[in-house]
Design an enzyme around this catalytic site. Sequence first.
Site, PDB file in Angstrom:
ATOM      1  N   ASP A  68     -15.451  37.229  83.571  1.00 26.53           N
ATOM      2  CA  ASP A  68     -16.310  38.099  84.378  1.00 26.53           C
ATOM      3  C   ASP A  68     -16.247  37.682  85.845  1.00 26.53           C
ATOM      4  O   ASP A  68     -15.726  36.617  86.180  1.00 26.53           O
ATOM      5  CB  ASP A  68     -17.759  38.055  83.867  1.00 26.53           C
ATOM      6  CG  ASP A  68     -18.329  36.641  83.777  1.00 26.53           C
ATOM      7  OD1 ASP A  68     -17.715  35.700  84.318  1.00 26.53           O
ATOM      8  OD2 ASP A  68     -19.389  36.470  83.154  1.00 26.53           O
ATOM      9  N   ASN A 137     -31.103  35.271  79.780  1.00 25.74           N
ATOM     10  CA  ASN A 137     -31.632  36.508  79.186  1.00 25.74           C
ATOM     11  C   ASN A 137     -30.815  36.914  77.956  1.00 25.74           C
ATOM     12  O   ASN A 137     -30.912  38.048  77.493  1.00 25.74           O
ATOM     13  CB  ASN A 137     -31.611  37.639  80.223  1.00 25.74           C
ATOM     14  CG  ASN A 137     -30.204  37.873  80.758  1.00 25.74           C
ATOM     15  OD1 ASN A 137     -29.258  37.198  80.355  1.00 25.74           O
ATOM     16  ND2 ASN A 137     -30.067  38.836  81.639  1.00 25.74           N
ATOM     17  N   HIS A 139     -27.517  37.092  77.891  1.00 24.31           N
ATOM     18  CA  HIS A 139     -26.259  37.802  78.171  1.00 24.31           C
ATOM     19  C   HIS A 139     -25.050  36.970  77.768  1.00 24.31           C
ATOM     20  O   HIS A 139     -25.108  35.750  77.687  1.00 24.31           O
ATOM     21  CB  HIS A 139     -26.186  38.291  79.628  1.00 24.31           C
ATOM     22  CG  HIS A 139     -25.900  37.265  80.673  1.00 24.31           C
ATOM     23  ND1 HIS A 139     -26.194  37.464  82.006  1.00 24.31           N
ATOM     24  CD2 HIS A 139     -25.330  36.027  80.615  1.00 24.31           C
ATOM     25  CE1 HIS A 139     -25.812  36.409  82.701  1.00 24.31           C
ATOM     26  NE2 HIS A 139     -25.299  35.524  81.886  1.00 24.31           N
ATOM     27  N   GLU A 144     -25.288  42.562  80.031  1.00 23.28           N
ATOM     28  CA  GLU A 144     -26.724  42.354  80.165  1.00 23.28           C
ATOM     29  C   GLU A 144     -27.476  42.995  78.996  1.00 23.28           C
ATOM     30  O   GLU A 144     -26.918  43.833  78.278  1.00 23.28           O
ATOM     31  CB  GLU A 144     -27.194  42.966  81.489  1.00 23.28           C
ATOM     32  CG  GLU A 144     -26.535  42.348  82.725  1.00 23.28           C
ATOM     33  CD  GLU A 144     -27.028  40.933  83.051  1.00 23.28           C
ATOM     34  OE1 GLU A 144     -27.325  40.152  82.127  1.00 23.28           O
ATOM     35  OE2 GLU A 144     -27.102  40.608  84.249  1.00 23.28           O
TER      36      GLU A 144
END
Length: 242
Positions: A68, A137, A139, A144
């Site tokens: 990413d 979170n 991810h 996401e």
Amino acid sequence: MLEFQVYPTYEHLSRAAADVVVSTLQTKPDAVICLPSGSTPVGMFRELILRHEQGLADFSQCTFVGLDEWIGMGPEDEGSGHQLLDRDFLHPIGFRSEQVLFFDARADDLHAECERINRALEELGGLDLIVLGIGMNGHLGLNEPGTSFDTYAHVSELDPITIEVGQKYFQGPTTLTGGVTLGLRHMMEARRLVLMASGEAKAPVIARAVNGEVTETFPASLVQEHSDAWVLVDADAASALL
Ligand code: GLP
């Protein structure tokens, strides 16, 4: 099948993750591997560099795929995923540029760029191994919460938690406008998936990834559905489960 392993320290965890990478290369020297940037894999990279120097790991025939990147950033940008990987792994090992497939997150047409990565990965026959960190979170990469399990590479709108936690990679306050990332489908289709986590702060998200409901609102829960997933953590990251 989900394999869950707890190691006493970060060093033990890093060695175990390096073992998986090395054994993948021993079985298939031209393997296609994706390793993440970030803080978690730094010890694994150190271990892999050591083994490479000792002649115990051969990266000369494999292909490295970047996971990413932050939109607008490239290898020259301090804190970018590509720069961290160059510094911590690709340059010390001596990867040749033709062995590396990485997003150009400065491309004018990012959707076309994601399609380029999708096509290239398909032509390579998919990922033999993907190693992942986990976000605060839940991810994976920059997939996401709420991202469909069915997506390949795509442009990602960042969650506020990711923007806040992501500041740790930069020297000063940095505006993060979005990301490009391999998709959750790439992860599901990888022949082996390793999820690594270290430290107490990651304990709640690891517990939820391994024991919580499998749901797109918590991307890391997909490890429970993968055919060959290994979750490797140190004792602190396992502390919400033990
Ligand atoms: C970051 C990256 C991910 C990384 C994860 C965990 O935001 N986009 O690729 O794996 O979050 O990072 P760290 O290992 O620094 O905690």
